[in-house]
Design a protein around this motif. Sequence first.
Motif, PDB file in Angstrom:
ATOM      1  N   ASP A  11       0.829  -1.215   0.000  1.00  0.00           N
ATOM      2  CA  ASP A  11       0.000   0.000   0.000  1.00  0.00           C
ATOM      3  C   ASP A  11       0.860   1.261   0.000  1.00  0.00           C
ATOM      4  N   ALA A  12       1.915   1.271   0.826  1.00  0.00           N
ATOM      5  CA  ALA A  12       2.810   2.433   0.890  1.00  0.00           C
ATOM      6  C   ALA A  12       3.499   2.667  -0.458  1.00  0.00           C
ATOM      7  N   PHE A  13       3.908   1.581  -1.109  1.00  0.00           N
ATOM      8  CA  PHE A  13       4.554   1.686  -2.418  1.00  0.00           C
ATOM      9  C   PHE A  13       3.612   2.328  -3.438  1.00  0.00           C
ATOM     10  N   PHE A  14       2.398   1.798  -3.541  1.00  0.00           N
ATOM     11  CA  PHE A  14       1.471   2.334  -4.537  1.00  0.00           C
ATOM     12  C   PHE A  14       1.077   3.777  -4.236  1.00  0.00           C
ATOM     13  N   LYS A  15       1.080   4.139  -2.968  1.00  0.00           N
ATOM     14  CA  LYS A  15       0.814   5.540  -2.617  1.00  0.00           C
ATOM     15  C   LYS A  15       1.962   6.425  -3.107  1.00  0.00           C
ATOM     16  N   LYS A  16       3.204   5.962  -2.914  1.00  0.00           N
ATOM     17  CA  LYS A  16       4.364   6.733  -3.368  1.00  0.00           C
ATOM     18  C   LYS A  16       4.357   6.943  -4.878  1.00  0.00           C
ATOM     19  N   VAL A  17       4.037   5.886  -5.618  1.00  0.00           N
ATOM     20  CA  VAL A  17       4.105   5.999  -7.082  1.00  0.00           C
ATOM     21  C   VAL A  17       2.811   6.549  -7.683  1.00  0.00           C
ATOM     22  N   GLY A  18       1.781   6.722  -6.846  1.00  0.00           N
ATOM     23  CA  GLY A  18       0.525   7.299  -7.313  1.00  0.00           C
ATOM     24  C   GLY A  18      -0.205   6.416  -8.298  1.00  0.00           C
ATOM     25  N   SER A  19      -0.196   5.118  -8.020  1.00  0.00           N
ATOM     26  CA  SER A  19      -0.790   4.171  -8.946  1.00  0.00           C
ATOM     27  C   SER A  19      -1.377   2.996  -8.173  1.00  0.00           C
ATOM     28  N   SER A  20      -1.904   2.027  -8.919  1.00  0.00           N
ATOM     29  CA  SER A  20      -2.456   0.821  -8.314  1.00  0.00           C
ATOM     30  C   SER A  20      -1.974  -0.392  -9.107  1.00  0.00           C
ATOM     31  N   LEU A  21      -2.193  -1.563  -8.551  1.00  0.00           N
ATOM     32  CA  LEU A  21      -1.800  -2.784  -9.246  1.00  0.00           C
ATOM     33  C   LEU A  21      -2.482  -2.868 -10.605  1.00  0.00           C
ATOM     34  N   GLU A  22      -3.740  -2.545 -10.649  1.00  0.00           N
ATOM     35  CA  GLU A  22      -4.484  -2.602 -11.907  1.00  0.00           C
ATOM     36  C   GLU A  22      -3.897  -1.654 -12.949  1.00  0.00           C
ATOM     37  N   GLU A  23      -3.420  -0.491 -12.508  1.00  0.00           N
ATOM     38  CA  GLU A  23      -2.871   0.495 -13.441  1.00  0.00           C
ATOM     39  C   GLU A  23      -1.498   0.095 -13.980  1.00  0.00           C
ATOM     40  N   VAL A  24      -0.694  -0.622 -13.182  1.00  0.00           N
ATOM     41  CA  VAL A  24       0.633  -1.001 -13.668  1.00  0.00           C
ATOM     42  C   VAL A  24       0.607  -2.264 -14.516  1.00  0.00           C
ATOM     43  N   LYS A  25      -0.397  -3.096 -14.310  1.00  0.00           N
ATOM     44  CA  LYS A  25      -0.508  -4.302 -15.142  1.00  0.00           C
ATOM     45  C   LYS A  25      -0.712  -3.878 -16.588  1.00  0.00           C
ATOM     46  N   GLY A  26       0.093  -4.412 -17.443  1.00  0.00           N
ATOM     47  CA  GLY A  26      -0.031  -4.101 -18.859  1.00  0.00           C
ATOM     48  C   GLY A  26       0.680  -2.835 -19.299  1.00  0.00           C
ATOM     49  N   ALA A  27       1.222  -2.070 -18.357  1.00  0.00           N
ATOM     50  CA  ALA A  27       1.936  -0.841 -18.727  1.00  0.00           C
ATOM     51  C   ALA A  27       3.207  -1.194 -19.493  1.00  0.00           C
ATOM     52  N   THR A  28       3.553  -0.366 -20.463  1.00  0.00           N
ATOM     53  CA  THR A  28       4.805  -0.555 -21.187  1.00  0.00           C
ATOM     54  C   THR A  28       5.882   0.415 -20.707  1.00  0.00           C
ATOM     55  N   LYS A  29       5.475   1.489 -20.061  1.00  0.00           N
ATOM     56  CA  LYS A  29       6.422   2.494 -19.570  1.00  0.00           C
ATOM     57  C   LYS A  29       5.939   2.990 -18.211  1.00  0.00           C
ATOM     58  N   LEU A  30       6.856   2.978 -17.238  1.00  0.00           N
ATOM     59  CA  LEU A  30       6.557   3.512 -15.909  1.00  0.00           C
ATOM     60  C   LEU A  30       7.669   4.471 -15.511  1.00  0.00           C
ATOM     61  N   VAL A  31       7.301   5.664 -15.136  1.00  0.00           N
ATOM     62  CA  VAL A  31       8.268   6.663 -14.700  1.00  0.00           C
ATOM     63  C   VAL A  31       8.055   6.871 -13.201  1.00  0.00           C
ATOM     64  N   TRP A  32       8.901   6.204 -12.425  1.00  0.00           N
ATOM     65  CA  TRP A  32       8.846   6.305 -10.959  1.00  0.00           C
ATOM     66  C   TRP A  32      10.085   7.055 -10.475  1.00  0.00           C
ATOM     67  N   ARG A  33      10.424   8.097 -11.171  1.00  0.00           N
ATOM     68  CA  ARG A  33      11.570   8.949 -10.850  1.00  0.00           C
ATOM     69  C   ARG A  33      11.186   9.890  -9.712  1.00  0.00           C
ATOM     70  N   GLU A  34      12.126  10.078  -8.786  1.00  0.00           N
ATOM     71  CA  GLU A  34      11.957  11.018  -7.675  1.00  0.00           C
ATOM     72  C   GLU A  34      10.689  10.739  -6.855  1.00  0.00           C
ATOM     73  N   LYS A  35      10.473   9.469  -6.528  1.00  0.00           N
ATOM     74  CA  LYS A  35       9.307   9.066  -5.732  1.00  0.00           C
ATOM     75  C   LYS A  35       9.692   8.681  -4.304  1.00  0.00           C
ATOM     76  N   LYS A  36      10.949   8.898  -3.952  1.00  0.00           N
ATOM     77  CA  LYS A  36      11.477   8.529  -2.631  1.00  0.00           C
ATOM     78  C   LYS A  36      11.374   7.021  -2.376  1.00  0.00           C
TER      79      LYS A  36
END
Length: 82
Positions: A11-36
């Motif tokens: 839960d803490a991880f998805f809060k940091k990246v501003g996303s959810s499991l459903e949103e990252v599934k199938g993604a081709t590009k994720l920008v998790w830069r400067e998310k601490k």
Amino acid sequence: MAVKPNDELIDAFFKKVGSSLEEVKGATKLVWREKKLNDDDCKVIAWLVSIGALANLTELNLGRNQIGNEGMQVFSTAISSG
């Protein structure tokens, strides 16, 4: 397969990246830069790799976070295994 982190870490991880499991599934590009992100967050990313949630990913930006050797080791093991 990477061990599933506890729900609090996930839960803490998805809060940091501003996303959810459903949103990252199938993604081709994720920008998790400067998310601490830290080593514990890399355990979540490794778990995501191991369950196939990032199977379509072609680009992942983790720049300018607080990921140490432990986190990168967990992450690289997951990538090489999966």
